[in-house]
Design an enzyme around this catalytic site. Structure first.
Site, PDB file in Angstrom:
ATOM      1  N   LYS A  92     -34.489  72.835   8.642  1.00 51.89           N
ATOM      2  CA  LYS A  92     -33.953  72.774  10.010  1.00 51.89           C
ATOM      3  C   LYS A  92     -32.457  73.116   9.929  1.00 51.89           C
ATOM      4  CE  LYS A  92     -35.855  68.990  12.396  1.00 51.89           C
ATOM      5  NZ  LYS A  92     -35.702  67.592  12.846  1.00 51.89           N
TER       6      LYS A  92
ATOM      7  N   THR B 218     -29.552  63.964   2.014  1.00 50.06           N
ATOM      8  CA  THR B 218     -30.442  63.479   0.948  1.00 50.06           C
ATOM      9  C   THR B 218     -30.425  64.442  -0.239  1.00 50.06           C
ATOM     10  OG1 THR B 218     -31.865  62.536   2.657  1.00 50.06           O
ATOM     11  CG2 THR B 218     -32.801  62.705   0.447  1.00 50.06           C
TER      12      THR B 218
ATOM     13  N   ARG C  14     -47.867  59.750   9.523  1.00 52.47           N
ATOM     14  CA  ARG C  14     -47.806  60.452   8.230  1.00 52.47           C
ATOM     15  C   ARG C  14     -49.152  61.055   7.835  1.00 52.47           C
ATOM     16  NH1 ARG C  14     -42.912  59.330   5.585  1.00 52.47           N
ATOM     17  NH2 ARG C  14     -42.102  57.231   5.838  1.00 52.47           N
TER      18      ARG C  14
ATOM     19  N   GLY D  24     -41.914  60.898   2.492  1.00 53.73           N
ATOM     20  CA  GLY D  24     -42.299  62.038   3.344  1.00 53.73           C
ATOM     21  C   GLY D  24     -42.928  63.209   2.622  1.00 53.73           C
TER      22      GLY D  24
ATOM     23  N   ASP E  96     -32.833  68.502   6.536  1.00 55.79           N
ATOM     24  CA  ASP E  96     -32.285  68.267   7.880  1.00 55.79           C
ATOM     25  C   ASP E  96     -30.757  68.378   7.793  1.00 55.79           C
ATOM     26  OD1 ASP E  96     -32.670  67.490  10.619  1.00 55.79           O
ATOM     27  OD2 ASP E  96     -32.194  65.428  10.103  1.00 55.79           O
TER      28      ASP E  96
HETATM   29  P1  IMP Z   1     -31.505  64.819   5.591  1.00 57.59           P
HETATM   30  O1  IMP Z   1     -30.832  64.634   6.923  1.00 57.59           O
HETATM   31  O2  IMP Z   1     -31.540  66.280   5.195  1.00 57.59           O
HETATM   32  O3  IMP Z   1     -30.889  63.951   4.545  1.00 57.59           O
HETATM   33  O4  IMP Z   1     -33.011  64.371   5.772  1.00 57.59           O
HETATM   34  C1  IMP Z   1     -33.398  63.099   5.439  1.00 57.59           C
HETATM   35  C2  IMP Z   1     -34.856  62.847   5.584  1.00 57.59           C
HETATM   36  O5  IMP Z   1     -35.087  62.539   6.942  1.00 57.59           O
HETATM   37  C3  IMP Z   1     -35.841  63.960   5.273  1.00 57.59           C
HETATM   38  O6  IMP Z   1     -36.159  64.080   3.918  1.00 57.59           O
HETATM   39  C4  IMP Z   1     -37.042  63.509   6.064  1.00 57.59           C
HETATM   40  O7  IMP Z   1     -37.800  62.577   5.309  1.00 57.59           O
HETATM   41  C5  IMP Z   1     -36.393  62.843   7.257  1.00 57.59           C
HETATM   42  N1  IMP Z   1     -36.428  63.751   8.431  1.00 57.59           N
HETATM   43  C6  IMP Z   1     -35.498  64.623   8.848  1.00 57.59           C
HETATM   44  N2  IMP Z   1     -35.899  65.285   9.952  1.00 57.59           N
HETATM   45  C7  IMP Z   1     -37.151  64.812  10.223  1.00 57.59           C
HETATM   46  C8  IMP Z   1     -38.124  65.115  11.238  1.00 57.59           C
HETATM   47  O8  IMP Z   1     -37.965  65.974  12.131  1.00 57.59           O
HETATM   48  N3  IMP Z   1     -39.281  64.387  11.161  1.00 57.59           N
HETATM   49  C9  IMP Z   1     -39.537  63.455  10.213  1.00 57.59           C
HETATM   50  N4  IMP Z   1     -38.659  63.151   9.245  1.00 57.59           N
HETATM   51  C10 IMP Z   1     -37.480  63.827   9.248  1.00 57.59           C
HETATM   52 MG    MG Z   2     -37.768  63.161   2.890  1.00 56.80          MG
END
Ligand code: IMP
Ligand code: MG
Length: 182
Positions: free
Chosen positions: A133, A109, A167, A46, A105
Site C-alpha cells: 500500500k 514493521t 483472518r 497476518g 503499509d
Molecule cells: P506497517 O504499517 O507497514 O508497519 O504495517 C503493520 C501491519 O499492520 C501489517 O503487517 C499488517 O499486519 C497490518 N496492516 C496494515 N494495513 C492493513 C490492512 O489494510 N488490513 C489488515 N492489516 C493491516
Molecule cells: Mg503483518
C-alpha cells in the site's frame, strides 16, 4: 462479528487470483535463490496464510521460522514503538533470509525487522509482501517481491484481520469505512 458484517464486505482479490500470483512469486523466488537453502521468516500473525501458500510455491529447500512484532497501538492509531514478542528461533547469521509479510503499509514493521535482522549479518535479506500500500508509506522501505499493489483502503481476509476477525476468509475484502467507525 455478525453475519450482517460479512455481507457488507466488498470482494477485492478472489482466491484464484491470489493462488495464480503466489505461484508466480514462488517461481521467481526459486529462480533467484538457485541452490541456496532459504530461511523463510513469516511475520505473525497476518502472514500465516500467505506463508503457507508461498512456501509450497517455492521449489528450493526452505527452513521455516516465524517472528512476532507488537506495536502498542491499534491499526487505526498505530504507535511507532515496536518490540519483538517472538524473535526468530534460527540463527540468521550467514543465511539467505526471506521475510514474508502480509502487507506493507507505513513500513514501520519492516524497517524495524530489517534493522533487527541485519544486526545479525545474514548473507542476504529479501522481503516478500503479498500486498503493498505505497500511499501509506512513512518509512523508506520496499519489498523485493510484491503480490499486488493496493489502494489506500483497509483490507481483511487471507490472514489479515480487523480487531482479530476475518483472518480465516479465503479471499481478500475491503472493509467498508462504515464498519471501521461503528
Ligand atoms: P506497517 O504499517 O507497514 O508497519 O504495517 C503493520 C501491519 O499492520 C501489517 O503487517 C499488517 O499486519 C497490518 N496492516 C496494515 N494495513 C492493513 C490492512 O489494510 N488490513 C489488515 N492489516 C493491516
Ligand atoms: Mg503483518
Amino acid at each position: 462479528m455478525t453475519a450482517a458484517v460479512h455481507e457488507r464486505l466488498e470482494l477485492f482479490l478472489p482466491r484464484h487470483l491470489l493462488a495464480a500470483r503466489i505461484q508466480e512469486m514462488g517461481a521467481e523466488i526459486s529462480r533467484d535463490t538457485g541452490d541456496n537453502p532459504l530461511l523463510l521468516i513469516g511475520v505473525l500473525r497476518g502472514a500465516a496464510v500467505f506463508f503457507a501458500d508461498l512456501a509450497r510455491a517455492i521449489t528450493t529447500d526452505c527452513i521455516f521460522d516465524f517472528v512476532s512484532v507488537s506495536s502498542y497501538g491499534s491499526h487505526q492509531q498505530p504507535t511507532e514503538a515496536l518490540r519483538m514478542i517472538h524473535p526468530p528461533e534460527e540463527n540468521v547469521t550467514d543465511k539467505h533470509v526471506l521475510l514474508v509479510e502480509d502487507i506493507l503499509d507505513t513500513g514501520a514493521t519492516l524497517a524495524y525487522l530489517q534493522k533487527q535482522l541485519q544486526a545479525q549479518h545474514p548473507s542476504s535479506l529479501r522481503v516478500a509482501a503479498l500486498l503493498d500500500k505505497p500511499a501509506r508509506r512513512k518509512h523508506p522501505v520496499q519489498a523485493d517481491y510484491v503480490g499486488f499493489t493496493v489502494p489506500d483502503r483497509f483490507v481483511v481476509g487471507y490472514g489479515m484481520d480487523y480487531s482479530g476477525h476475518f483472518r480465516g476468509l479465503p479471499d481478500i475484502y475491503f472493509l467498508p469505512q462504515i464498519i471501521q467507525e461503528e
